[in-house]
Design an enzyme around this catalytic site. Structure first.
Site, PDB file in Angstrom:
ATOM      1  N   ASN A   1     -20.732  79.260  48.492  1.00 19.53           N
ATOM      2  CA  ASN A   1     -19.579  79.828  49.192  1.00 19.53           C
ATOM      3  C   ASN A   1     -18.529  80.407  48.256  1.00 19.53           C
ATOM      4  O   ASN A   1     -17.730  81.241  48.673  1.00 19.53           O
ATOM      5  CB  ASN A   1     -18.935  78.767  50.095  1.00 19.53           C
ATOM      6  CG  ASN A   1     -18.665  77.471  49.367  1.00 19.53           C
ATOM      7  OD1 ASN A   1     -19.583  76.854  48.823  1.00 19.53           O
ATOM      8  ND2 ASN A   1     -17.420  77.037  49.359  1.00 19.53           N
TER       9      ASN A   1
ATOM     10  N   SER B   1     -22.794  77.971  60.739  1.00 18.44           N
ATOM     11  CA  SER B   1     -21.467  77.935  61.354  1.00 18.44           C
ATOM     12  C   SER B   1     -21.133  79.295  61.936  1.00 18.44           C
ATOM     13  O   SER B   1     -21.354  80.325  61.294  1.00 18.44           O
ATOM     14  CB  SER B   1     -20.416  77.548  60.315  1.00 18.44           C
ATOM     15  OG  SER B   1     -19.131  77.504  60.893  1.00 18.44           O
TER      16      SER B   1
ATOM     17  N   CYS C   1     -11.542  75.568  51.654  1.00 24.02           N
ATOM     18  CA  CYS C   1     -11.398  74.141  51.948  1.00 24.02           C
ATOM     19  C   CYS C   1     -10.656  73.407  50.841  1.00 24.02           C
ATOM     20  O   CYS C   1     -10.220  72.277  51.015  1.00 24.02           O
ATOM     21  CB  CYS C   1     -12.772  73.504  52.130  1.00 24.02           C
ATOM     22  SG  CYS C   1     -13.741  74.267  53.442  1.00 24.02           S
TER      23      CYS C   1
END
Length: 392
Positions: free
Chosen positions: A152, A200, A326
């Site tokens: 990511n 997701s 995050c």
């Protein structure tokens, strides 16, 4: 200034208009609980099963192997904890990597506290694991290998097909966190010997709060959430029909457009990377130069902080990231950038620009116009840069 160029698509994407339109009837017209037997409920059930088929077709699975969840983190938790509990009598050893999303790493930490052994494979300077390291890590009690499909932060794509073939040969379950990959790169779970896969919705034009976990029909796993018989007793809770419909539509659209969109984004990505590297000295591309997500550009700039770049980019209406969304706001450097061997000061100067269908060549040109000015301005205020120039 309001954001006019959005380049943080690895963090989240806007809901596609077609996806939103597909969702709307299930808020007001077909609002029934899919577990009921009257007509409105049957419409909800029908829509949910259609979405299950759409998701399954997008990754080469069968509909019966798709379980809807609340998102990628829940899917990761459900995969790891479900396998750990179901196969505890066979073994308590799990293999993963040092660059996984925290949904994997923190779940592994939890499992370690509960008697499991975790091997965290290192990666090379471009973010790839070594197959020999993986082979050497396997023990008689290894029950699961979990390696992300694509990172990511730095966009590196792992050798998933090779890992899957090895896992199958050894009789070990193989899970991949494909949150960044689904809808962006070709995936076929049978051809790649993937036993479990997390995805997701908000990474590909569906809303936040919806995801799915693929579980091969031959794999046993325990539920993460109890309280009802939904999702074949794997995931209790009244189904979020509108978002499930959205996920199905988003996966279907992304897969249909993938060939064209991959070529377009790769061209834009390469122009962005080469433009930055040519115009700005003392910077380094993070991640694999070619085996990377089509929209990922992650570059570390010497002598400056990533947060400063984000603030000045935002002043020009450009939204980007200095690492995983995050962990943004943390003073600690990215665990991914540390794993590929960057020093603390260089890791802190990283910038991730992630492109998607909303981005154009004009967006890239604007960033290439403004970013060199921003970097130069920050370096002129940096004592590290001043010292480096004196030494030169």
């Amino acid at each position: 200034m309001a954001t006019k160029i959005y380049m943080d698509n690895a963090a989240t994407t806007p809901v596609r208009p077609e996806v939103l339109e597909t969702m709307l009837p299930y808020f007001t017209e077909f609002y029934g609980n899919a577990s009921s037997i009257y007509s409105i409920a049957k419409e909800s059930k029908k829509a949910m099963e259609n979405a299950r088929n759409q998701v399954a077709e997008g990754i080469g699975a069968t509909a019966a192997e798709i379980y809807f969840t609340g998102g990628g983190s829940e899917s990761d938790n459900m995969a790891l904890r479900g396998i750990a509990e179901a196969y505890a009598t066979k073994g308590k050893h799990i293999i993963t990597t040092q660059i996984e999303h925290h949904a994997i790493l923190h779940t592994c930490e939890y499992l370690e506290k509960n008697g499991y052994r975790i091997t965290y494979l290192p990666v090379d300077a471009e973010g790839k694991i070594s197959m020999s390291d993986l082979e050497n890590a396997v023990c008689p009690d290894t029950i699961l290998i979990s390696v992300m499909f694509a990172n990511n932060e730095i966009g590196t794509i792992e050798p998933i097909k090779e890992i899957g073939a090895f896992a199958k040969e050894k009789g070990i379950i193989f899970h991949t966190d494909a949150v960044q990959a689904v809808g962006h790169v070709p995936i076929h779970v049978d051809e790649m010997n993937i036993d479990m896969l997390s995805m997701s919705g908000h990474k590909l034009g569906a809303p936040k709060g919806i995801g799915a976990l693929y579980i091969r029909k031959t794999v046993r796993s325990t539920p993460l959430i109890f309280g009802g018989s939904q999702e074949k007793k794997k995931r209790a809770g009244t189904e979020n029909i509108a978002s499930i419909v959205a996920l199905g539509k988003a996966v279907e659209m992304a897969v249909a457009e993938m060939d064209v969109e991959t070529k377009r984004l790769t061209t834009l990505r390469d122009k962005l990377i080469s433009g930055i590297m040519e115009q700005i000295p003392d910077c380094k591309l993070n991640g694999h130069p070619t085996d990377r997500l089509p929209g990922n550009c992650n570059i570390a700039f010497h002598y400056i902080e990533g947060e400063g770049m984000l603030l000045l980019l935002d002043a020009f209406g450009i939204a980007a990231s200095s690492g995983s969304a995050c962990t943004s706001g943390s003073l600690d450097p990215s665990h991914v950038l540390m794993a590929i061997g960057l020093k603390h000061d260089i890791a802190h100067g990283s910038l991730r620009l992630s492109l998607d269908r909303v981005n154009t060549e004009a967006d890239v040109d604007f960033v290439l116009e403004k970013l060199p000015q921003i970097v130069q301005r920050l370096r002129e205020m940096s004592p590290l840069y001043e010292e480096a120039m004196k030494n030169k």
